[in-house]
Design a protein around this motif. Structure first.
Motif, mmCIF file in Angstrom:
data_model
loop_
_atom_site.group_PDB
_atom_site.id
_atom_site.type_symbol
_atom_site.label_atom_id
_atom_site.label_comp_id
_atom_site.label_asym_id
_atom_site.label_seq_id
_atom_site.Cartn_x
_atom_site.Cartn_y
_atom_site.Cartn_z
ATOM 1 N N ARG A 146 0.833 -1.207 0.000
ATOM 2 C CA ARG A 146 0.000 0.000 0.000
ATOM 3 C C ARG A 146 0.866 1.255 0.000
ATOM 4 O O ARG A 146 0.543 2.239 -0.671
ATOM 5 C CB ARG A 146 -0.949 -0.023 1.195
ATOM 6 C CG ARG A 146 -2.082 -1.014 0.981
ATOM 7 C CD ARG A 146 -3.081 -1.038 2.107
ATOM 8 N NE ARG A 146 -4.307 -1.668 1.649
ATOM 9 C CZ ARG A 146 -5.282 -2.066 2.428
ATOM 10 N NH1 ARG A 146 -5.177 -1.883 3.737
ATOM 11 N NH2 ARG A 146 -6.371 -2.622 1.945
ATOM 12 N N LEU A 147 1.966 1.216 0.718
ATOM 13 C CA LEU A 147 2.882 2.350 0.708
ATOM 14 C C LEU A 147 3.525 2.494 -0.674
ATOM 15 O O LEU A 147 3.710 3.607 -1.171
ATOM 16 C CB LEU A 147 3.952 2.150 1.780
ATOM 17 C CG LEU A 147 4.984 3.264 1.927
ATOM 18 C CD1 LEU A 147 4.314 4.603 2.223
ATOM 19 C CD2 LEU A 147 5.982 2.903 3.035
ATOM 20 N N LEU A 148 3.835 1.367 -1.304
ATOM 21 C CA LEU A 148 4.393 1.386 -2.658
ATOM 22 C C LEU A 148 3.415 2.057 -3.622
ATOM 23 O O LEU A 148 3.818 2.883 -4.460
ATOM 24 C CB LEU A 148 4.696 -0.043 -3.103
ATOM 25 C CG LEU A 148 5.111 -0.248 -4.564
ATOM 26 C CD1 LEU A 148 6.420 0.477 -4.862
ATOM 27 C CD2 LEU A 148 5.244 -1.755 -4.869
ATOM 28 N N VAL A 149 2.137 1.722 -3.526
ATOM 29 C CA VAL A 149 1.130 2.321 -4.400
ATOM 30 C C VAL A 149 1.052 3.830 -4.176
ATOM 31 O O VAL A 149 1.020 4.618 -5.136
ATOM 32 C CB VAL A 149 -0.248 1.669 -4.172
ATOM 33 C CG1 VAL A 149 -1.357 2.469 -4.852
ATOM 34 C CG2 VAL A 149 -0.245 0.236 -4.690
ATOM 35 N N VAL A 150 1.029 4.251 -2.928
ATOM 36 C CA VAL A 150 0.964 5.686 -2.617
ATOM 37 C C VAL A 150 2.152 6.423 -3.212
ATOM 38 O O VAL A 150 1.997 7.485 -3.845
ATOM 39 C CB VAL A 150 0.899 5.896 -1.089
ATOM 40 C CG1 VAL A 150 1.096 7.373 -0.739
ATOM 41 C CG2 VAL A 150 -0.432 5.397 -0.532
ATOM 42 N N ARG A 151 3.326 5.866 -3.047
ATOM 43 C CA ARG A 151 4.532 6.539 -3.551
ATOM 44 C C ARG A 151 4.578 6.530 -5.079
ATOM 45 O O ARG A 151 5.030 7.512 -5.700
ATOM 46 C CB ARG A 151 5.775 5.885 -2.952
ATOM 47 C CG ARG A 151 5.934 6.225 -1.479
ATOM 48 C CD ARG A 151 7.076 5.505 -0.806
ATOM 49 N NE ARG A 151 7.246 6.022 0.563
ATOM 50 C CZ ARG A 151 8.016 5.453 1.496
ATOM 51 N NH1 ARG A 151 8.694 4.338 1.217
ATOM 52 N NH2 ARG A 151 8.104 5.992 2.695
ATOM 53 N N ALA A 152 4.106 5.470 -5.703
ATOM 54 C CA ALA A 152 4.072 5.421 -7.168
ATOM 55 C C ALA A 152 3.055 6.413 -7.721
ATOM 56 O O ALA A 152 3.296 7.086 -8.730
ATOM 57 C CB ALA A 152 3.756 4.004 -7.639
ATOM 58 N N ARG A 153 1.899 6.526 -7.059
ATOM 59 C CA ARG A 153 0.896 7.509 -7.498
ATOM 60 C C ARG A 153 1.426 8.928 -7.310
ATOM 61 O O ARG A 153 1.277 9.784 -8.190
ATOM 62 C CB ARG A 153 -0.401 7.334 -6.703
ATOM 63 C CG ARG A 153 -1.343 6.289 -7.249
ATOM 64 C CD ARG A 153 -2.765 6.483 -6.703
ATOM 65 N NE ARG A 153 -2.803 6.630 -5.265
ATOM 66 C CZ ARG A 153 -3.374 5.775 -4.419
ATOM 67 N NH1 ARG A 153 -3.961 4.677 -4.876
ATOM 68 N NH2 ARG A 153 -3.378 5.998 -3.126
ATOM 69 N N ASP A 154 2.018 9.181 -6.154
ATOM 70 C CA ASP A 154 2.528 10.527 -5.876
ATOM 71 C C ASP A 154 3.621 10.929 -6.861
ATOM 72 O O ASP A 154 3.762 12.110 -7.198
ATOM 73 C CB ASP A 154 3.075 10.607 -4.448
ATOM 74 C CG ASP A 154 1.974 10.561 -3.394
ATOM 75 O OD1 ASP A 154 0.792 10.715 -3.772
ATOM 76 O OD2 ASP A 154 2.298 10.374 -2.205
ATOM 77 N N ALA A 155 4.401 9.939 -7.324
ATOM 78 C CA ALA A 155 5.474 10.220 -8.283
ATOM 79 C C ALA A 155 4.953 10.335 -9.708
ATOM 80 O O ALA A 155 5.706 10.703 -10.618
ATOM 81 C CB ALA A 155 6.534 9.117 -8.207
ATOM 82 N N GLY A 156 3.671 10.030 -9.918
ATOM 83 C CA GLY A 156 3.083 10.145 -11.242
ATOM 84 C C GLY A 156 3.452 9.036 -12.197
ATOM 85 O O GLY A 156 3.285 9.188 -13.414
ATOM 86 N N VAL A 157 3.914 7.887 -11.676
ATOM 87 C CA VAL A 157 4.343 6.800 -12.570
ATOM 88 C C VAL A 157 3.229 5.774 -12.805
ATOM 89 O O VAL A 157 3.377 4.895 -13.650
ATOM 90 C CB VAL A 157 5.609 6.094 -12.041
ATOM 91 C CG1 VAL A 157 6.747 7.087 -11.913
ATOM 92 C CG2 VAL A 157 5.342 5.405 -10.711
#
Length: 227
Positions: A146-157
Protein backbone atom coordinates in the motif's frame (compact mmCIF):
# COMPACT_ATOMS: atom_id res chain seq x y z
CA UNK A 1 21.70 -50.77 44.09
CA UNK A 2 18.09 -49.69 43.93
CA UNK A 3 19.01 -46.21 42.70
CA UNK A 4 21.48 -47.64 40.19
CA UNK A 5 18.86 -50.03 38.85
CA UNK A 6 16.33 -47.20 38.58
CA UNK A 7 18.84 -44.98 36.75
CA UNK A 8 19.66 -47.79 34.32
CA UNK A 9 15.96 -48.27 33.62
CA UNK A 10 15.47 -44.53 32.95
CA UNK A 11 18.51 -44.47 30.66
CA UNK A 12 17.19 -47.47 28.80
CA UNK A 13 13.82 -45.82 28.28
CA UNK A 14 15.43 -42.59 27.06
CA UNK A 15 17.66 -44.49 24.66
CA UNK A 16 14.74 -46.50 23.30
CA UNK A 17 12.72 -43.36 22.54
CA UNK A 18 15.46 -41.55 20.61
CA UNK A 19 14.99 -43.48 17.37
CA UNK A 20 11.25 -42.82 17.58
CA UNK A 21 11.83 -39.09 17.91
CA UNK A 22 14.27 -39.19 14.99
CA UNK A 23 11.75 -41.14 12.91
CA UNK A 24 9.03 -38.65 13.79
CA UNK A 25 11.20 -35.74 12.67
CA UNK A 26 12.10 -37.53 9.43
CA UNK A 27 8.42 -38.13 8.77
CA UNK A 28 7.61 -34.51 9.47
CA UNK A 29 10.28 -33.33 7.04
CA UNK A 30 9.06 -35.80 4.41
CA UNK A 31 5.53 -34.43 4.79
CA UNK A 32 6.69 -30.81 4.45
CA UNK A 33 8.84 -31.58 1.39
CA UNK A 34 6.03 -33.51 -0.27
CA UNK A 35 3.49 -30.80 0.56
CA UNK A 36 5.77 -28.10 -0.85
CA UNK A 37 6.01 -29.97 -4.14
CA UNK A 38 2.30 -30.78 -4.34
CA UNK A 39 1.25 -27.21 -3.51
CA UNK A 40 3.65 -25.75 -6.07
CA UNK A 41 2.49 -28.03 -8.87
CA UNK A 42 -1.21 -28.46 -8.07
CA UNK A 43 -2.25 -25.60 -5.80
CA UNK A 44 -4.02 -25.97 -2.49
CA UNK A 45 -7.06 -27.94 -3.72
CA UNK A 46 -5.49 -31.25 -2.70
CA UNK A 47 -6.09 -33.73 0.08
CA UNK A 48 -3.96 -34.77 3.01
CA UNK A 49 -4.27 -38.33 1.72
CA UNK A 50 -2.58 -37.33 -1.53
CA UNK A 51 0.22 -35.57 0.33
CA UNK A 52 0.69 -38.64 2.52
CA UNK A 53 1.04 -40.80 -0.61
CA UNK A 54 3.64 -38.47 -2.09
CA UNK A 55 5.52 -38.35 1.23
CA UNK A 56 5.45 -42.13 1.54
CA UNK A 57 3.86 -42.10 4.99
CA UNK A 58 0.52 -43.23 6.37
CA UNK A 59 -2.37 -40.82 6.57
CA UNK A 60 -2.39 -41.24 10.35
CA UNK A 61 1.17 -39.89 10.45
CA UNK A 62 0.03 -36.77 8.64
CA UNK A 63 -3.06 -36.29 10.81
CA UNK A 64 -1.01 -36.49 14.01
CA UNK A 65 0.86 -33.37 12.90
CA UNK A 66 -1.49 -31.50 10.59
CA UNK A 67 -5.27 -31.60 10.98
CA UNK A 68 -6.09 -29.76 7.74
CA UNK A 69 -4.58 -28.87 4.38
CA UNK A 70 -4.81 -25.22 5.44
CA UNK A 71 -2.73 -25.88 8.55
CA UNK A 72 -0.07 -27.62 6.50
CA UNK A 73 -0.15 -24.88 3.87
CA UNK A 74 0.43 -22.26 6.56
CA UNK A 75 3.55 -23.97 7.85
CA UNK A 76 4.96 -24.66 4.38
CA UNK A 77 4.63 -21.01 3.39
CA UNK A 78 6.08 -19.35 6.49
CA UNK A 79 9.50 -18.74 4.95
CA UNK A 80 8.14 -17.77 1.55
CA UNK A 81 5.76 -15.24 3.05
CA UNK A 82 8.57 -13.68 5.10
CA UNK A 83 10.61 -13.25 1.93
CA UNK A 84 7.61 -11.78 0.11
CA UNK A 85 7.14 -9.21 2.89
CA UNK A 86 10.85 -8.34 2.80
CA UNK A 87 10.72 -7.72 -0.96
CA UNK A 88 7.56 -5.61 -0.61
CA UNK A 89 9.24 -3.44 2.03
CA UNK A 90 12.35 -3.07 -0.14
CA UNK A 91 10.17 -2.03 -3.09
CA UNK A 92 8.36 0.58 -1.00
CA UNK A 93 11.71 1.96 0.17
CA UNK A 94 13.13 1.96 -3.37
CA UNK A 95 10.04 3.83 -4.58
CA UNK A 96 11.27 6.92 -2.78
CA UNK A 97 14.05 7.30 -5.34
CA UNK A 98 12.85 5.33 -8.39
CA UNK A 99 9.14 4.69 -8.14
CA UNK A 100 8.68 3.45 -11.72
CA UNK A 101 11.30 0.75 -11.43
CA UNK A 102 10.30 -0.24 -7.90
CA UNK A 103 6.64 -0.62 -8.86
CA UNK A 104 7.35 -2.53 -12.09
CA UNK A 105 9.84 -4.90 -10.52
CA UNK A 106 7.54 -5.70 -7.63
CA UNK A 107 4.64 -6.47 -9.98
CA UNK A 108 6.91 -8.88 -11.85
CA UNK A 109 8.11 -10.46 -8.63
CA UNK A 110 4.59 -10.91 -7.29
CA UNK A 111 3.29 -12.56 -10.47
CA UNK A 112 6.36 -14.78 -10.65
CA UNK A 113 5.77 -16.09 -7.13
CA UNK A 114 2.27 -17.11 -8.15
CA UNK A 115 3.56 -18.78 -11.31
CA UNK A 116 6.27 -20.72 -9.49
CA UNK A 117 3.89 -21.93 -6.78
CA UNK A 118 0.22 -22.31 -7.57
CA UNK A 119 -0.76 -22.31 -3.90
CA UNK A 120 0.93 -18.99 -3.15
CA UNK A 121 -2.19 -17.07 -4.19
CA UNK A 122 -4.11 -18.67 -1.33
CA UNK A 123 -1.30 -17.91 1.10
CA UNK A 124 -1.53 -14.24 0.09
CA UNK A 125 -5.27 -13.77 -0.22
CA UNK A 126 -6.93 -15.97 2.41
CA UNK A 127 -6.84 -13.83 5.58
CA UNK A 128 -7.39 -16.56 8.17
CA UNK A 129 -4.88 -18.97 6.71
CA UNK A 130 -1.63 -19.99 8.33
CA UNK A 131 0.39 -19.61 11.47
CA UNK A 132 0.70 -16.45 13.55
CA UNK A 133 4.07 -15.79 11.93
CA UNK A 134 2.67 -16.14 8.41
CA UNK A 135 -0.23 -13.81 9.18
CA UNK A 136 2.14 -11.23 10.66
CA UNK A 137 4.33 -11.31 7.56
CA UNK A 138 1.29 -11.09 5.29
CA UNK A 139 0.17 -7.97 7.20
CA UNK A 140 3.67 -6.56 6.83
CA UNK A 141 3.58 -7.22 3.07
CA UNK A 142 0.16 -5.60 2.71
CA UNK A 143 1.29 -2.44 4.50
CA UNK A 144 4.37 -2.25 2.27
CA UNK A 145 2.45 -2.73 -0.98
CA UNK A 146 0.00 0.00 0.00
CA UNK A 147 2.88 2.35 0.71
CA UNK A 148 4.39 1.39 -2.66
CA UNK A 149 1.13 2.32 -4.40
CA UNK A 150 0.96 5.69 -2.62
CA UNK A 151 4.53 6.54 -3.55
CA UNK A 152 4.07 5.42 -7.17
CA UNK A 153 0.90 7.51 -7.50
CA UNK A 154 2.53 10.53 -5.88
CA UNK A 155 5.47 10.22 -8.28
CA UNK A 156 3.08 10.14 -11.24
CA UNK A 157 4.34 6.80 -12.57
CA UNK A 158 0.95 5.05 -12.33
CA UNK A 159 -2.47 6.37 -13.17
CA UNK A 160 -4.03 8.47 -10.40
CA UNK A 161 -7.09 6.22 -10.16
CA UNK A 162 -5.05 3.07 -9.45
CA UNK A 163 -6.61 1.68 -6.29
CA UNK A 164 -4.86 -0.40 -3.64
CA UNK A 165 -7.40 -3.16 -4.22
CA UNK A 166 -6.17 -3.44 -7.81
CA UNK A 167 -3.34 -5.58 -6.44
CA UNK A 168 -6.01 -8.01 -5.25
CA UNK A 169 -7.66 -7.85 -8.67
CA UNK A 170 -4.33 -8.50 -10.39
CA UNK A 171 -3.46 -11.48 -8.19
CA UNK A 172 -6.87 -13.08 -8.72
CA UNK A 173 -6.69 -12.57 -12.48
CA UNK A 174 -3.19 -14.03 -12.66
CA UNK A 175 -4.25 -17.02 -10.57
CA UNK A 176 -7.05 -17.75 -13.02
CA UNK A 177 -4.70 -17.42 -15.97
CA UNK A 178 -2.19 -19.78 -14.41
CA UNK A 179 -4.82 -22.44 -13.81
CA UNK A 180 -5.68 -22.65 -17.50
CA UNK A 181 -2.28 -21.91 -19.08
CA UNK A 182 0.22 -23.70 -16.85
CA UNK A 183 0.87 -26.52 -19.33
CA UNK A 184 -0.06 -25.02 -22.69
CA UNK A 185 1.47 -21.55 -22.21
CA UNK A 186 3.63 -21.51 -19.06
CA UNK A 187 4.97 -18.00 -19.75
CA UNK A 188 1.62 -16.36 -20.51
CA UNK A 189 1.71 -14.68 -17.09
CA UNK A 190 4.72 -12.60 -18.23
CA UNK A 191 2.82 -11.17 -21.20
CA UNK A 192 -0.19 -10.57 -18.99
CA UNK A 193 1.99 -8.70 -16.50
CA UNK A 194 3.44 -6.50 -19.25
CA UNK A 195 -0.04 -5.61 -20.46
CA UNK A 196 -1.13 -4.75 -16.96
CA UNK A 197 1.90 -2.58 -16.29
CA UNK A 198 1.20 -0.59 -19.44
CA UNK A 199 -2.43 -0.19 -18.35
CA UNK A 200 -1.36 0.95 -14.89
CA UNK A 201 1.09 3.51 -16.23
CA UNK A 202 -1.11 5.26 -18.78
CA UNK A 203 -4.02 7.49 -17.72
CA UNK A 204 -6.34 6.24 -20.47
CA UNK A 205 -10.09 6.67 -20.12
CA UNK A 206 -11.81 6.89 -16.73
CA UNK A 207 -12.17 3.57 -14.99
CA UNK A 208 -15.19 1.94 -13.46
CA UNK A 209 -14.85 2.42 -9.68
CA UNK A 210 -13.38 -0.56 -7.83
CA UNK A 211 -15.95 -3.16 -6.93
CA UNK A 212 -16.98 -2.76 -3.28
CA UNK A 213 -16.73 -6.54 -2.96
CA UNK A 214 -13.12 -6.47 -4.18
CA UNK A 215 -12.29 -3.59 -1.85
CA UNK A 216 -13.80 -5.50 1.08
CA UNK A 217 -11.90 -8.63 0.08
CA UNK A 218 -8.68 -6.65 -0.11
CA UNK A 219 -9.36 -5.01 3.27
CA UNK A 220 -10.13 -8.43 4.78
CA UNK A 221 -6.47 -9.32 4.34
CA UNK A 222 -5.52 -6.79 7.02
CA UNK A 223 -6.27 -6.73 10.74
CA UNK A 224 -8.78 -4.15 12.05
CA UNK A 225 -7.39 -0.68 12.56
CA UNK A 226 -4.44 -1.10 10.20
CA UNK A 227 -5.37 1.86 8.01
Amino acid sequence: MGNESQNNTIASVIESTRPLRADAERNRQAILVAASRVFAEQGSSVTLEHIADVAGVGIGTVYRRFRTVQGLLGEVFEGKMARYADVAEQAAEHAQTDAARAFGEFIGYMLRQQAENLAFTDAILLPGLGTDRLRADRTRALAATRLLVVRARDAGVIRPDFDESDFYLLQQANAGLLRVSQRSAPNAWKRFGQYMLDAFRHPGSPLEPPSPAWVRASDACEPPGMR
